[in-house]
Design a protein around this motif. Structure first.
Motif, PDB file in Angstrom:
ATOM      1  N   ALA A 184       0.839  -1.177   0.031  1.00 29.27           N
ATOM      2  CA  ALA A 184       0.196  -0.010   0.153  1.00 29.27           C
ATOM      3  C   ALA A 184       0.916   1.314   0.092  1.00 29.27           C
ATOM      4  O   ALA A 184       0.436   2.193   0.234  1.00 29.27           O
ATOM      5  CB  ALA A 184      -0.807   0.152   1.347  1.00 29.27           C
ATOM      6  N   GLY A 185       2.058   0.877  -0.356  1.00 28.01           N
ATOM      7  CA  GLY A 185       3.153   2.165  -0.015  1.00 28.01           C
ATOM      8  C   GLY A 185       3.235   2.849  -1.568  1.00 28.01           C
ATOM      9  O   GLY A 185       2.200   2.714  -2.285  1.00 28.01           O
ATOM     10  N   ALA A 235      -2.082  -1.912  -3.279  1.00 28.09           N
ATOM     11  CA  ALA A 235      -3.036  -1.457  -2.590  1.00 28.09           C
ATOM     12  C   ALA A 235      -3.307   0.213  -2.604  1.00 28.09           C
ATOM     13  O   ALA A 235      -2.199   0.718  -2.445  1.00 28.09           O
ATOM     14  CB  ALA A 235      -3.376  -2.005  -1.132  1.00 28.09           C
ATOM     15  N   HIS A 236      -4.456   0.778  -2.130  1.00 28.97           N
ATOM     16  CA  HIS A 236      -4.626   2.263  -2.272  1.00 28.97           C
ATOM     17  C   HIS A 236      -3.816   2.745  -0.897  1.00 28.97           C
ATOM     18  O   HIS A 236      -3.993   2.102   0.234  1.00 28.97           O
ATOM     19  CB  HIS A 236      -6.051   2.781  -2.068  1.00 28.97           C
ATOM     20  CG  HIS A 236      -6.259   4.203  -2.776  1.00 28.97           C
ATOM     21  ND1 HIS A 236      -5.868   5.388  -1.845  1.00 28.97           N
ATOM     22  CD2 HIS A 236      -6.948   4.533  -3.882  1.00 28.97           C
ATOM     23  CE1 HIS A 236      -6.160   6.293  -2.620  1.00 28.97           C
ATOM     24  NE2 HIS A 236      -7.144   5.838  -3.466  1.00 28.97           N
ATOM     25  N   GLY A 237      -2.941   3.829  -1.157  1.00 31.22           N
ATOM     26  CA  GLY A 237      -2.416   4.372   0.180  1.00 31.22           C
ATOM     27  C   GLY A 237      -3.353   4.578   1.419  1.00 31.22           C
ATOM     28  O   GLY A 237      -3.170   4.149   2.646  1.00 31.22           O
ATOM     29  N   ASN A 238      -4.550   5.058   1.091  1.00 29.49           N
ATOM     30  CA  ASN A 238      -5.475   5.348   2.280  1.00 29.49           C
ATOM     31  C   ASN A 238      -6.641   4.178   2.470  1.00 29.49           C
ATOM     32  O   ASN A 238      -7.879   4.204   2.933  1.00 29.49           O
ATOM     33  CB  ASN A 238      -6.261   6.473   2.071  1.00 29.49           C
ATOM     34  CG  ASN A 238      -6.921   6.512   1.274  1.00 29.49           C
ATOM     35  OD1 ASN A 238      -7.565   5.690   0.510  1.00 29.49           O
ATOM     36  ND2 ASN A 238      -7.483   7.832   0.630  1.00 29.49           N
ATOM     37  N   ILE A 261      -7.657  -3.660   2.107  1.00 24.95           N
ATOM     38  CA  ILE A 261      -6.641  -4.745   1.978  1.00 24.95           C
ATOM     39  C   ILE A 261      -6.940  -6.203   1.705  1.00 24.95           C
ATOM     40  O   ILE A 261      -6.265  -6.970   1.223  1.00 24.95           O
ATOM     41  CB  ILE A 261      -5.825  -4.374   3.340  1.00 24.95           C
ATOM     42  CG1 ILE A 261      -5.228  -3.185   3.645  1.00 24.95           C
ATOM     43  CG2 ILE A 261      -4.435  -5.585   3.470  1.00 24.95           C
ATOM     44  CD1 ILE A 261      -4.211  -2.875   2.337  1.00 24.95           C
ATOM     45  N   SER A 262      -7.839  -6.454   2.405  1.00 24.03           N
ATOM     46  CA  SER A 262      -8.441  -8.029   2.587  1.00 24.03           C
ATOM     47  C   SER A 262      -8.840  -8.429   1.157  1.00 24.03           C
ATOM     48  O   SER A 262      -8.493  -9.492   0.455  1.00 24.03           O
ATOM     49  CB  SER A 262      -9.750  -8.311   3.416  1.00 24.03           C
ATOM     50  OG  SER A 262     -10.193  -9.458   3.267  1.00 24.03           O
ATOM     51  N   ASN A 263      -9.601  -7.332   0.454  1.00 21.59           N
ATOM     52  CA  ASN A 263     -10.033  -7.636  -0.806  1.00 21.59           C
ATOM     53  C   ASN A 263      -8.859  -7.587  -1.662  1.00 21.59           C
ATOM     54  O   ASN A 263      -8.703  -8.574  -2.737  1.00 21.59           O
ATOM     55  CB  ASN A 263     -11.159  -6.660  -1.296  1.00 21.59           C
ATOM     56  CG  ASN A 263     -12.584  -6.858  -0.568  1.00 21.59           C
ATOM     57  OD1 ASN A 263     -12.735  -7.978  -0.250  1.00 21.59           O
ATOM     58  ND2 ASN A 263     -13.114  -5.658  -0.378  1.00 21.59           N
ATOM     59  N   ALA A 264      -7.981  -6.849  -1.550  1.00 23.76           N
ATOM     60  CA  ALA A 264      -6.647  -6.802  -2.325  1.00 23.76           C
ATOM     61  C   ALA A 264      -5.746  -8.118  -2.353  1.00 23.76           C
ATOM     62  O   ALA A 264      -5.446  -8.587  -3.339  1.00 23.76           O
ATOM     63  CB  ALA A 264      -5.824  -5.706  -2.094  1.00 23.76           C
ATOM     64  N   ILE A 265      -5.874  -8.589  -0.950  1.00 21.18           N
ATOM     65  CA  ILE A 265      -5.041  -9.816  -1.086  1.00 21.18           C
ATOM     66  C   ILE A 265      -5.802 -10.931  -1.752  1.00 21.18           C
ATOM     67  O   ILE A 265      -5.208 -11.937  -2.291  1.00 21.18           O
ATOM     68  CB  ILE A 265      -4.848 -10.267   0.594  1.00 21.18           C
ATOM     69  CG1 ILE A 265      -3.783  -9.262   1.248  1.00 21.18           C
ATOM     70  CG2 ILE A 265      -4.464 -11.582   0.641  1.00 21.18           C
ATOM     71  CD1 ILE A 265      -3.907  -9.397   2.830  1.00 21.18           C
ATOM     72  N   GLU A 286     -14.095  -1.918  -2.463  1.00 14.66           N
ATOM     73  CA  GLU A 286     -14.602  -3.107  -2.943  1.00 14.66           C
ATOM     74  C   GLU A 286     -13.427  -4.005  -3.864  1.00 14.66           C
ATOM     75  O   GLU A 286     -13.346  -5.317  -3.690  1.00 14.66           O
ATOM     76  CB  GLU A 286     -15.783  -2.860  -3.883  1.00 14.66           C
ATOM     77  CG  GLU A 286     -16.958  -2.541  -3.105  1.00 14.66           C
ATOM     78  CD  GLU A 286     -17.363  -3.640  -2.356  1.00 14.66           C
ATOM     79  OE1 GLU A 286     -17.662  -4.570  -2.702  1.00 14.66           O
ATOM     80  OE2 GLU A 286     -17.575  -3.478  -0.852  1.00 14.66           O
ATOM     81  N   VAL A 287     -12.609  -3.284  -4.427  1.00 12.09           N
ATOM     82  CA  VAL A 287     -11.613  -3.810  -5.455  1.00 12.09           C
ATOM     83  C   VAL A 287     -10.344  -4.101  -4.552  1.00 12.09           C
ATOM     84  O   VAL A 287      -9.915  -5.205  -4.771  1.00 12.09           O
ATOM     85  CB  VAL A 287     -11.653  -3.256  -6.625  1.00 12.09           C
ATOM     86  CG1 VAL A 287     -10.357  -3.746  -7.466  1.00 12.09           C
ATOM     87  CG2 VAL A 287     -12.587  -3.249  -7.565  1.00 12.09           C
ATOM     88  N   GLY A 288     -10.060  -2.957  -3.950  1.00 17.22           N
ATOM     89  CA  GLY A 288      -8.931  -2.932  -3.007  1.00 17.22           C
ATOM     90  C   GLY A 288      -7.699  -2.742  -3.335  1.00 17.22           C
ATOM     91  O   GLY A 288      -6.950  -2.308  -2.806  1.00 17.22           O
ATOM     92  N   GLY A 289      -7.388  -2.940  -4.704  1.00 12.67           N
ATOM     93  CA  GLY A 289      -5.982  -2.869  -5.014  1.00 12.67           C
ATOM     94  C   GLY A 289      -6.041  -3.001  -6.670  1.00 12.67           C
ATOM     95  O   GLY A 289      -7.166  -3.708  -7.453  1.00 12.67           O
ATOM     96  N   ALA A 290      -4.843  -2.946  -7.463  1.00 11.22           N
ATOM     97  CA  ALA A 290      -4.658  -3.050  -8.826  1.00 11.22           C
ATOM     98  C   ALA A 290      -3.363  -4.020  -8.936  1.00 11.22           C
ATOM     99  O   ALA A 290      -2.451  -3.880  -8.507  1.00 11.22           O
ATOM    100  CB  ALA A 290      -4.399  -1.769  -9.317  1.00 11.22           C
ATOM    101  N   PRO A 291      -3.493  -5.029 -10.020  1.00  9.90           N
ATOM    102  CA  PRO A 291      -2.313  -5.668 -10.281  1.00  9.90           C
ATOM    103  C   PRO A 291      -1.154  -4.853 -11.116  1.00  9.90           C
ATOM    104  O   PRO A 291      -1.765  -4.031 -11.841  1.00  9.90           O
ATOM    105  CB  PRO A 291      -2.829  -6.939 -11.078  1.00  9.90           C
ATOM    106  CG  PRO A 291      -4.002  -6.204 -11.814  1.00  9.90           C
ATOM    107  CD  PRO A 291      -4.729  -5.158 -10.816  1.00  9.90           C
ATOM    108  N   LEU A 292       0.022  -5.064 -10.690  1.00 11.36           N
ATOM    109  CA  LEU A 292       1.146  -4.450 -11.404  1.00 11.36           C
ATOM    110  C   LEU A 292       1.438  -5.553 -12.491  1.00 11.36           C
ATOM    111  O   LEU A 292       2.031  -6.672 -12.336  1.00 11.36           O
ATOM    112  CB  LEU A 292       2.276  -4.273 -10.417  1.00 11.36           C
ATOM    113  CG  LEU A 292       3.248  -3.696 -11.219  1.00 11.36           C
ATOM    114  CD1 LEU A 292       3.468  -2.263 -11.711  1.00 11.36           C
ATOM    115  CD2 LEU A 292       4.841  -3.777 -10.167  1.00 11.36           C
TER     116      LEU A 292
END
Lengths: 324, 324
Positions: B97-98, B291-294, B300-304, B275-281
């Motif tokens: 998330a950094g 994951a989003h910084g905030n 975080i759970s959804n991103a994992i 809901e989505v939590g994050g984005a793949p690189l």
């Protein structure tokens, strides 16, 4: 004052331009000079006003045409005739809801640039929680150099100081982060230039702060500025739709929404493009204003009134003064 | 499955990463491998889970640092250790998330690029009214060439076909107008390239259609993509604030808002980044997710969980397969 009104190009047709001009005339005395089909315009006016002129033409430039080429070839296009006329004594400004590219090309090739200005640009007022914020450019210049953005900053400063009485306006640069090293090549170069410029440059502004009113001018190239305002339009309209779904979901929701209706409407109006109505095309030697393609008559009326304020304050002469 | 979790960099600190991992473990079996301060992490876990590992470090890369330089110099930075470990057998993916720049640099310099791919990019899911839409890139690559955007399109296609089961995804290009001749130099060049590419290219997409779900992939350079998503965040948060003002304006408004509360909340959740939590690189040889910084622990759970889906489907191998 005589305002040239291009009657072609609005999504809703000539009617919004005629009705908008009539509405504006109720608020302030001026002569609309409609450029377009004479019969159609007179039919739409239907005797409601006496003080107007018509410059007849059936030719116009559409969004699908290459603007620079169309401006040179279509000698009788409405926007061409409007800009030609704007150079004559007694004709004060041009309003168009048509192709942005054609307005820009008309400004550049017919009205011509202000000496010392490389690029003309559109200065769009953003709806904000805080101070007045202009986003410049929002679509006139696709590939910018850092010097263009500095010019936009200078023109924005003069416009805000004179038309909106904002002293020493704060200028920010649209970027992906607030830190100086952030951004693409253009953003980094522009940051370095603005630091040394004779402007109240306050640094980078992230797109999430476009609407918080932290600064008075946000500089961007026309591609990015256009992406930003259209993204805002998109999410705004999405949220409007989603809210409507919530309000119609059940009888109790409908009743609750009924109670909130008036306040919600005035909130949505605050963010509506109709309030401002249009954006000045800064950098050319005619006073020109771009109204939104899907403007209604309220937007057109407000755009005409805004254009007249802009003319009143002799902004073009003042920009020229800054460049001497 | 073992997921490396960089515990530094979230606005809300290590706690959201630990809590998010614990939440994800309730839904699916995996071993979180926390990278960060051992004592702090154990204190936060507080005996709630048994199945985890810790890679201890106090060093991290902040948003203010030049990412490429920091990745090379800070050998013990959490994101560096996470990417190093991801290359070992049995460690499956990296979540951070950094700093986006540090994640990208770590991916490029430590995990390395997939052969045949020039640039890695972030593929962000947009909230839409219609089909799933990924915006690529949203901040990893500031100055792009047309070939990079074509690569993003290819990677997006493979990702969507495999992870989200969307057949022959529709690919659009973010631009200021739908017409082929519109846009800046990059957009025009990219349009020409995509027309000839082995992709289901459907043309230009205006920013106001980012959220209407017309296409499955919207290609943009990282600067423009970032402007777009942050503009959306800005207007979304502005509208949230304005709605709150309306709801608290009077007693009758408060009562009406009370009735609508649940439905409004679920509407806002639909658009929440959590809901989505994050984005793949995409484009590097490790499975990495931003994951989003905030982010909160739900995000975080959804991103994992999203990262594990991505790993399950062997997307990296499939991208490699497309390039042979």
């Amino acid at each position: 004052m005589k305002i040239l009104i291009d009657t072609y190009g609005a999504d809703k047709g000539e009617k919004v331009l005629v009705d908008g001009a009539i509405k504006a005339q109720e608020k302030r005395n001026f002569t609309p000079v409609f450029v377009g089909n004479k019969d159609k315009i007179e039919e739409l006016i239907d005797g409601r006003i006496k003080d107007y002129e018509i410059i007849h033409t059936d030719e116009f430039i559409s969004n699908d045409e290459d603007p620079a080429r169309a401006i040179r070839r279509k000698k009788n296009a409405s926007i061409v005739l409007a800009f030609e006329k704007s150079k004559e004594e007694g004709y004060d400004g041009v309003l168009s809801a048509g192709s942005t590219g054609a307005l820009l090309a008309g400004g550049l090739f017919i009205a011509k640039r202000i000496k010392g200005i490389d690029r003309a640009c559109l200065a769009t007022s953003l709806p904000t929680l805080g101070e007045t914020t202009l986003l410049m450019d929002t679509g006139a210049n696709m590939d910018c150099k850092k010097e263009f953005l500095e010019e936009f900053g200078l023109m924005g400063k003069v416009y805000l100081e004179n038309v909106l009485n904002i002293e020493n306006p704060k200028i920010g640069l649209l970027n992906v982060g607030v830190e100086e090293h952030k951004g693409n090549k253009l953003a980094k170069e522009t940051y370095a230039l603005l630091k040394e410029a004779n402007l109240n440059f306050v640094g980078n502004i992230e797109a999430r702060d476009l609407f918080t009113g932290k600064v008075n001018v946000i500089l961007a190239d026309g591609f990015d500025g256009n992406i930003a305002i259209k993204t805002a339009e998109g999410i705004f309209s999405l949220m409007g739709k989603e809210l409507k779904d919530v309000f119609y979901k059940s009888l109790s929701n409908k009743l609750a929404a009924g109670i909130l209706k008036k306040d919600l409407k005035s909130m949505f109006n605050k963010f509506s493009a109709d309030e401002v109505g249009g954006a000045p095309l800064l950098g050319v030697k005619s006073y020109a204003y771009k109204a939104h393609g899907n403007a209604n008559e309220i937007a057109i009326s407000n755009a005409i009134l805004g254009l007249m304020d802009y003319i009143d304050k002799n902004v073009i002469e003042k920009i020229e003064g800054e460049l001497i």
